[in-house]
Design a protein around this motif. Structure first.
Motif, PDB file in Angstrom:
ATOM      1  N   CYS A 124       0.831  -1.211   0.000  1.00 53.84           N
ATOM      2  CA  CYS A 124       0.000   0.000   0.000  1.00 53.84           C
ATOM      3  C   CYS A 124       0.864   1.259   0.000  1.00 53.84           C
ATOM      4  N   ALA A 125       1.958   1.239   0.756  1.00 55.60           N
ATOM      5  CA  ALA A 125       2.848   2.398   0.802  1.00 55.60           C
ATOM      6  C   ALA A 125       3.479   2.659  -0.556  1.00 55.60           C
ATOM      7  N   ALA A 126       3.786   1.608  -1.302  1.00 55.36           N
ATOM      8  CA  ALA A 126       4.343   1.786  -2.645  1.00 55.36           C
ATOM      9  C   ALA A 126       3.351   2.507  -3.547  1.00 55.36           C
ATOM     10  N   PHE A 127       2.076   2.096  -3.487  1.00 51.32           N
ATOM     11  CA  PHE A 127       1.047   2.792  -4.250  1.00 51.32           C
ATOM     12  C   PHE A 127       0.952   4.249  -3.814  1.00 51.32           C
ATOM     13  N   TYR A 128       0.978   4.482  -2.505  1.00 54.79           N
ATOM     14  CA  TYR A 128       0.845   5.832  -1.960  1.00 54.79           C
ATOM     15  C   TYR A 128       1.977   6.726  -2.452  1.00 54.79           C
ATOM     16  N   ASP A 129       3.195   6.239  -2.419  1.00 54.61           N
ATOM     17  CA  ASP A 129       4.339   7.065  -2.802  1.00 54.61           C
ATOM     18  C   ASP A 129       4.404   7.296  -4.316  1.00 54.61           C
ATOM     19  N   VAL A 130       4.068   6.282  -5.097  1.00 53.07           N
ATOM     20  CA  VAL A 130       4.098   6.447  -6.555  1.00 53.07           C
ATOM     21  C   VAL A 130       3.053   7.468  -6.995  1.00 53.07           C
ATOM     22  N   LEU A 131       1.835   7.330  -6.484  1.00 46.35           N
ATOM     23  CA  LEU A 131       0.781   8.277  -6.848  1.00 46.35           C
ATOM     24  C   LEU A 131       1.049   9.661  -6.267  1.00 46.35           C
ATOM     25  N   GLY A 132       1.765   9.706  -5.119  1.00 43.26           N
ATOM     26  CA  GLY A 132       2.091  10.990  -4.520  1.00 43.26           C
ATOM     27  C   GLY A 132       3.053  11.818  -5.338  1.00 43.26           C
ATOM     28  N   LEU A 133       3.706  11.202  -6.326  1.00 44.61           N
ATOM     29  CA  LEU A 133       4.600  11.962  -7.201  1.00 44.61           C
ATOM     30  C   LEU A 133       3.829  12.900  -8.122  1.00 44.61           C
ATOM     31  N   LEU A 134       2.592  12.558  -8.430  1.00 46.86           N
ATOM     32  CA  LEU A 134       1.808  13.337  -9.394  1.00 46.86           C
ATOM     33  C   LEU A 134       0.578  13.990  -8.780  1.00 46.86           C
ATOM     34  N   TRP A 135       0.061  13.414  -7.701  1.00 45.95           N
ATOM     35  CA  TRP A 135      -1.177  13.922  -7.141  1.00 45.95           C
ATOM     36  C   TRP A 135      -1.027  14.213  -5.651  1.00 45.95           C
ATOM     37  N   SER A 136      -2.076  14.747  -5.061  1.00 46.53           N
ATOM     38  CA  SER A 136      -2.054  15.135  -3.649  1.00 46.53           C
ATOM     39  C   SER A 136      -2.056  13.899  -2.753  1.00 46.53           C
ATOM     40  N   PRO A 137      -1.648  14.063  -1.490  1.00 51.77           N
ATOM     41  CA  PRO A 137      -1.693  12.923  -0.558  1.00 51.77           C
ATOM     42  C   PRO A 137      -3.085  12.308  -0.421  1.00 51.77           C
ATOM     43  N   LEU A 138      -4.134  13.120  -0.542  1.00 51.41           N
ATOM     44  CA  LEU A 138      -5.487  12.582  -0.424  1.00 51.41           C
ATOM     45  C   LEU A 138      -5.800  11.624  -1.571  1.00 51.41           C
ATOM     46  N   ILE A 139      -5.443  12.010  -2.802  1.00 44.62           N
ATOM     47  CA  ILE A 139      -5.658  11.116  -3.943  1.00 44.62           C
ATOM     48  C   ILE A 139      -4.827   9.847  -3.787  1.00 44.62           C
ATOM     49  N   ALA A 140      -3.581  10.011  -3.340  1.00 40.84           N
ATOM     50  CA  ALA A 140      -2.724   8.846  -3.126  1.00 40.84           C
ATOM     51  C   ALA A 140      -3.301   7.926  -2.065  1.00 40.84           C
ATOM     52  N   PHE A 146      -7.527   1.316  -2.289  1.00 42.72           N
ATOM     53  CA  PHE A 146      -7.874   0.382  -3.356  1.00 42.72           C
ATOM     54  C   PHE A 146      -6.878  -0.776  -3.384  1.00 42.72           C
ATOM     55  N   ALA A 147      -5.595  -0.439  -3.250  1.00 47.80           N
ATOM     56  CA  ALA A 147      -4.564  -1.472  -3.277  1.00 47.80           C
ATOM     57  C   ALA A 147      -4.732  -2.447  -2.119  1.00 47.80           C
ATOM     58  N   SER A 148      -5.012  -1.922  -0.937  1.00 47.20           N
ATOM     59  CA  SER A 148      -5.207  -2.768   0.245  1.00 47.20           C
ATOM     60  C   SER A 148      -6.402  -3.696   0.059  1.00 47.20           C
ATOM     61  N   ASN A 149      -7.521  -3.126  -0.416  1.00 41.21           N
ATOM     62  CA  ASN A 149      -8.732  -3.935  -0.584  1.00 41.21           C
ATOM     63  C   ASN A 149      -8.564  -4.984  -1.677  1.00 41.21           C
ATOM     64  N   TRP A 150      -7.797  -4.653  -2.718  1.00 40.62           N
ATOM     65  CA  TRP A 150      -7.555  -5.654  -3.763  1.00 40.62           C
ATOM     66  C   TRP A 150      -6.702  -6.793  -3.223  1.00 40.62           C
ATOM     67  N   LEU A 151      -5.625  -6.455  -2.503  1.00 39.45           N
ATOM     68  CA  LEU A 151      -4.702  -7.485  -2.041  1.00 39.45           C
ATOM     69  C   LEU A 151      -5.344  -8.407  -1.011  1.00 39.45           C
ATOM     70  N   THR A 152      -6.156  -7.859  -0.122  1.00 40.23           N
ATOM     71  CA  THR A 152      -6.773  -8.661   0.938  1.00 40.23           C
ATOM     72  C   THR A 152      -8.163  -9.150   0.576  1.00 40.23           C
ATOM     73  N   GLY A 153      -8.704  -8.704  -0.562  1.00 39.76           N
ATOM     74  CA  GLY A 153     -10.053  -9.117  -0.925  1.00 39.76           C
ATOM     75  C   GLY A 153     -11.104  -8.577   0.025  1.00 39.76           C
ATOM     76  N   CYS A 154     -10.846  -7.405   0.616  1.00 43.87           N
ATOM     77  CA  CYS A 154     -11.766  -6.805   1.604  1.00 43.87           C
ATOM     78  C   CYS A 154     -12.083  -7.784   2.736  1.00 43.87           C
ATOM     79  N   PHE A 155     -11.094  -8.594   3.085  1.00 46.67           N
ATOM     80  CA  PHE A 155     -11.299  -9.668   4.055  1.00 46.67           C
ATOM     81  C   PHE A 155     -11.735  -9.129   5.411  1.00 46.67           C
ATOM     82  N   HIS A 156     -10.983  -8.168   5.949  1.00 50.72           N
ATOM     83  CA  HIS A 156     -11.310  -7.629   7.265  1.00 50.72           C
ATOM     84  C   HIS A 156     -12.503  -6.674   7.188  1.00 50.72           C
ATOM     85  N   GLU A 157     -12.636  -5.967   6.073  1.00 53.31           N
ATOM     86  CA  GLU A 157     -13.776  -5.062   5.920  1.00 53.31           C
ATOM     87  C   GLU A 157     -15.095  -5.836   5.907  1.00 53.31           C
TER      88      GLU A 157
END
Length: 377
Positions: A124-140, A146-157
């Motif tokens: 998730c941090a990798a997604f956050y930092d890559v997107l943070g290069l072009l967009w605001s921290p909120l968008i990142a 999204f990355a967390s929910n994809w990787l875990t399949g919304c298991f805990h949610e």
């Protein structure tokens, strides 16, 4: 017809109709089937099953175990298999075919949950930092979720939504368990998931861009994601170790979960200590000792509060409840890391500690009042 089925299945029809109305979108064209004999999980029942998945599909899944459970204690206990079982359980990542959902290895894998959470946090941090290069921290932050929910399949949610539906809509322990195993989502679950995701995104965005300065000096959204995913998953081992695992005898998977509950001795104190210590080690490496002390307090509070509430209402803990605890603990870690302690100290100095204590009491009293209500069986 739907209301009649809900009244029959969940008890208090007036409460369910007014406060527990389920979405009908997932039921259109579906019919509830009645199980007349024991399925693959050994739970025989003639009650209607609130699932859109056909019974033969559930039976075809089997127990998720290749070996007989009574042979487990006499076989070598591979830590690699424990780790891979946990990885398979909380993520969608593939593992070797010789690794299955054996409840014994799953129980032992609880010791590895914090480090598995670290792996999720790094992704998730990798997604956050890559997107943070072009967009605001909120968008990142949005896309890191999204990355967390994809990787875990919304298991805990999924556990969070089911738990809020159950505790909000059920008056008795039986009703709570009935609602919790319902595959559909209701008002309580929908609202809780929406608020959880909004709060999570806002808090991560508020933490700002990542700063990877060195040992104990990392700050920002990326390091916070790793810390929160790690500490949150450290709640599972102590909660299972300190509390009974609740088994719903009418659940089609009761045989599997019954074995899981009886294997608590496989999760000894050393494995619980390893889970907690490994989680706090990650915090020290990234945020330093002060943050580790703060997240330790969050972890202790979560374990004590969730354990006490689970014992009072359910008689222990169960899978969905553990998932909900992980989600709320993750949120609490973000809150702790983002808290402005200087502003709080300035306000205490200006207004006095008693005025702030009164505000805290006013906010907490209704919650405590509802939480301590008499529980029916």
């Amino acid at each position: 017809v739907n209301n009649a089925l809900q009244n029959e299945h969940k008890g208090d029809g007036s409460r369910i109709k007014g406060r527990r109305k389920k979405s009908s979108g997932r039921k259109n064209g579906k019919t509830r089937k009645s199980v007349q004999e024991q399925d693959a999980f050994g739970a025989g029942t003639s009650k209607r099953v609130s699932s859109v998945i056909a019974d033969d599909v559930v039976r075809a899944r089997g127990l998720g175990v290749n070996a007989e459970v009574d042979e487990f204690m006499g076989t070598p206990q591979s830590e690699l298999r424990c780790f891979l079982t946990g990885l398979m359980f909380i993520t969608r990542l593939p593992v070797p075919s010789w690794c299955d959902h054996h409840p014994g290895f799953l129980m032992r894998s609880m010791a590895w949950f914090p480090l598995l959470g670290t792996c999720v946090g790094v992704f998730c941090a990798a997604f956050y930092d890559v997107l943070g290069l072009l967009w605001s921290p909120l968008i990142a932050a949005i896309f890191s979720c999204f990355a967390s929910n994809w990787l875990t399949g919304c298991f805990h949610e999924d556990g969070l939504g089911d738990s809020f539906d159950a505790f909000g809509g059920g008056w008795t322990r039986k009703q709570i368990l009935e609602i919790m195993k319902d595959s559909r989502i209701g008002t309580y679950g929908s609202v809780s998931l929406c608020l959880y995701l909004v709060a999570k995104v806002c808090l991560i965005g508020e933490l700002g861009p990542s700063h990877w300065e060195g040992l104990g000096l990392c700050r920002g959204g990326g390091p916070a994601l790793i810390v929160a995913h790690t500490v949150a998953r450290a709640t599972s081992a102590p909660l299972i170790y300190l509390n009974d695992y609740v088994i719903d005898a009418e659940d089609r998977k009761s045989n599997f979960y019954g074995w899981f509950a009886n294997s608590k001795k496989l999760l000894g104190l050393p494995r619980v200590v390893f889970a907690v210590v490994s989680a706090q080690t990650i915090v020290v490496v990234l945020w330093g000792w002060l943050a580790a002390a703060l997240t330790s307090l969050v972890l202790l509070t979560a374990v004590v509060a969730a354990g006490a509430y689970g014992r009072r209402i359910l008689g222990g803990v169960m899978g969905d409840y553990l998932g909900a605890t992980i989600c709320l603990t993750e949120l609490a870690v973000y809150l702790a890391l983002r808290a402005d302690w200087d502003r709080a100290a300035a306000r205490v100095e200006k207004e006095g500690i008693l005025s702030l204590a009164a505000l805290v009491a006013m906010a907490s009293l209704p919650i405590l009042w509802v939480s301590l209500r008499p529980t029916q069986s």
